[in-house]
Design a protein around this motif. Structure first.
Motif, short mmCIF file in Angstrom:
data_model
loop_
_atom_site.label_atom_id
_atom_site.label_comp_id
_atom_site.label_asym_id
_atom_site.label_seq_id
_atom_site.Cartn_x
_atom_site.Cartn_y
_atom_site.Cartn_z
N ASP A 120 59.10 39.59 35.30
CA ASP A 120 58.29 38.81 34.50
C ASP A 120 57.43 39.42 33.65
OD1 ASP A 120 60.37 36.65 34.82
OD2 ASP A 120 59.19 35.49 36.05
N SER A 121 57.29 39.14 32.38
CA SER A 121 56.31 39.80 31.34
C SER A 121 55.03 39.18 31.52
CB SER A 121 56.83 39.93 30.15
OG SER A 121 55.65 39.93 28.83
N PRO A 122 54.04 39.60 31.67
CA PRO A 122 52.74 39.18 31.93
C PRO A 122 52.08 38.51 30.62
CG PRO A 122 52.41 41.31 32.93
CD PRO A 122 53.94 41.20 32.26
N GLY A 147 59.16 36.07 45.66
CA GLY A 147 58.88 37.36 46.32
C GLY A 147 57.63 38.17 45.74
N PRO A 148 57.48 39.28 46.16
CA PRO A 148 56.35 40.14 45.64
C PRO A 148 56.25 40.10 44.27
CG PRO A 148 57.31 41.36 47.45
CD PRO A 148 58.33 39.87 46.96
N ILE A 149 54.88 39.96 43.58
CA ILE A 149 54.69 40.35 42.45
C ILE A 149 53.57 41.39 42.04
CG2 ILE A 149 55.56 38.18 41.31
CD1 ILE A 149 52.96 37.27 41.25
N GLY A 150 53.53 41.97 41.29
CA GLY A 150 52.38 42.94 40.93
C GLY A 150 50.95 42.33 40.67
N ASP A 151 50.07 43.11 40.80
CA ASP A 151 48.55 42.73 40.41
C ASP A 151 48.43 41.93 39.20
OD1 ASP A 151 48.21 43.61 43.12
OD2 ASP A 151 47.20 45.62 42.04
N GLU A 152 48.92 42.38 38.08
CA GLU A 152 48.70 41.91 36.97
C GLU A 152 49.18 40.24 36.99
OE1 GLU A 152 48.91 42.85 32.27
OE2 GLU A 152 50.19 43.92 33.36
N LEU A 153 50.52 40.20 37.26
CA LEU A 153 50.96 38.74 37.44
C LEU A 153 50.16 37.95 38.23
CD1 LEU A 153 54.90 39.58 37.43
CD2 LEU A 153 53.66 38.23 35.29
N ARG A 154 50.04 38.38 39.40
CA ARG A 154 49.02 37.60 40.34
C ARG A 154 47.65 37.16 39.87
NH1 ARG A 154 49.39 36.63 45.95
NH2 ARG A 154 50.78 37.97 46.14
N SER A 155 47.09 37.90 39.19
CA SER A 155 45.80 37.80 38.53
C SER A 155 45.78 36.86 37.33
CB SER A 155 45.18 39.09 37.75
OG SER A 155 44.06 38.99 37.24
N ILE A 156 46.92 36.68 36.77
CA ILE A 156 46.96 35.74 35.54
C ILE A 156 47.34 34.41 36.26
CG2 ILE A 156 48.60 34.71 33.85
CD1 ILE A 156 49.17 37.65 33.26
N VAL A 157 48.21 34.25 37.39
CA VAL A 157 48.30 32.97 38.09
C VAL A 157 47.20 32.55 38.70
CG1 VAL A 157 49.49 32.01 40.12
CG2 VAL A 157 50.84 33.47 38.44
N GLU A 158 46.33 33.25 39.48
CA GLU A 158 45.11 33.00 40.07
C GLU A 158 44.04 32.53 38.96
OE1 GLU A 158 44.81 32.31 43.37
OE2 GLU A 158 46.67 33.04 43.54
N ASP A 159 44.09 33.37 37.85
CA ASP A 159 43.02 32.90 36.87
C ASP A 159 43.47 31.48 36.32
OD1 ASP A 159 41.28 33.15 34.78
OD2 ASP A 159 42.54 32.96 33.40
N TYR A 160 44.69 30.99 36.13
CA TYR A 160 45.00 29.59 35.75
C TYR A 160 44.72 28.76 36.91
CZ TYR A 160 46.87 31.02 31.17
OH TYR A 160 47.18 31.53 29.82
N LYS A 161 45.07 29.15 38.12
CA LYS A 161 44.66 28.23 39.17
C LYS A 161 43.22 27.98 39.43
CE LYS A 161 45.58 28.20 44.04
NZ LYS A 161 46.03 29.08 45.33
N GLY A 162 42.48 29.18 39.16
CA GLY A 162 40.93 28.83 39.04
C GLY A 162 40.52 28.03 38.10
N ARG A 163 40.90 28.03 36.81
CA ARG A 163 40.84 27.15 35.59
C ARG A 163 41.05 25.90 35.58
NH1 ARG A 163 42.07 30.02 30.04
NH2 ARG A 163 43.59 31.18 31.04
N TYR A 164 42.06 25.55 36.49
CA TYR A 164 42.72 24.20 36.64
C TYR A 164 43.27 23.80 37.71
CZ TYR A 164 43.54 25.16 31.39
OH TYR A 164 43.41 25.68 30.09
N PRO A 165 42.01 23.85 38.62
CA PRO A 165 42.46 23.41 40.07
C PRO A 165 43.18 22.39 40.42
CG PRO A 165 40.11 23.49 39.75
CD PRO A 165 40.84 24.13 38.64
N GLU A 166 42.67 21.26 39.60
CA GLU A 166 43.54 20.03 39.81
C GLU A 166 44.73 19.68 39.49
OE1 GLU A 166 41.76 20.03 35.74
OE2 GLU A 166 40.88 20.76 37.81
N VAL A 167 45.22 20.61 38.60
CA VAL A 167 46.68 20.72 38.04
C VAL A 167 47.66 21.87 38.61
CG1 VAL A 167 47.99 21.26 35.96
CG2 VAL A 167 45.58 20.25 35.89
#
Length: 75
Positions: free
Chosen positions: A15-17, A43-63
């Protein structure tokens, strides 16, 4: 009137970041944003996708809820 809804998104290593950010921002910027946003990482994803996912998770932890599957199983 109650307008609660959830979003379920599958994420794969090819998937495209850029498109991932566009898709998430589109949902989060709706007049009525989702109450719950679940991402199933297939499955495994690259660091860039993981970073994006974790960023949103950190910004919206309740969602955001993220489920990391160790191997590609298909959504």
């Amino acid at each position: 009137m109650d307008h609660k809804y959830s979003v379920l998104m599958g994420l794969y290593h090819k998937d495209s970041p850029e498109f991932l950010k566009i898709a998430i921002d589109s949902m989060m910027n709706q007049t009525i944003p989702p109450e719950e946003y679940m991402i199933a990482v297939d499955g495994p994803i690259g660091d860039e996708l993981r970073s994006i996912v974790e960023d949103y998770k950190g910004r919206y932890p309740e969602v955001f809820t993220v489920h990391y599957h160790p191997e590609n199983r298909g959504v």
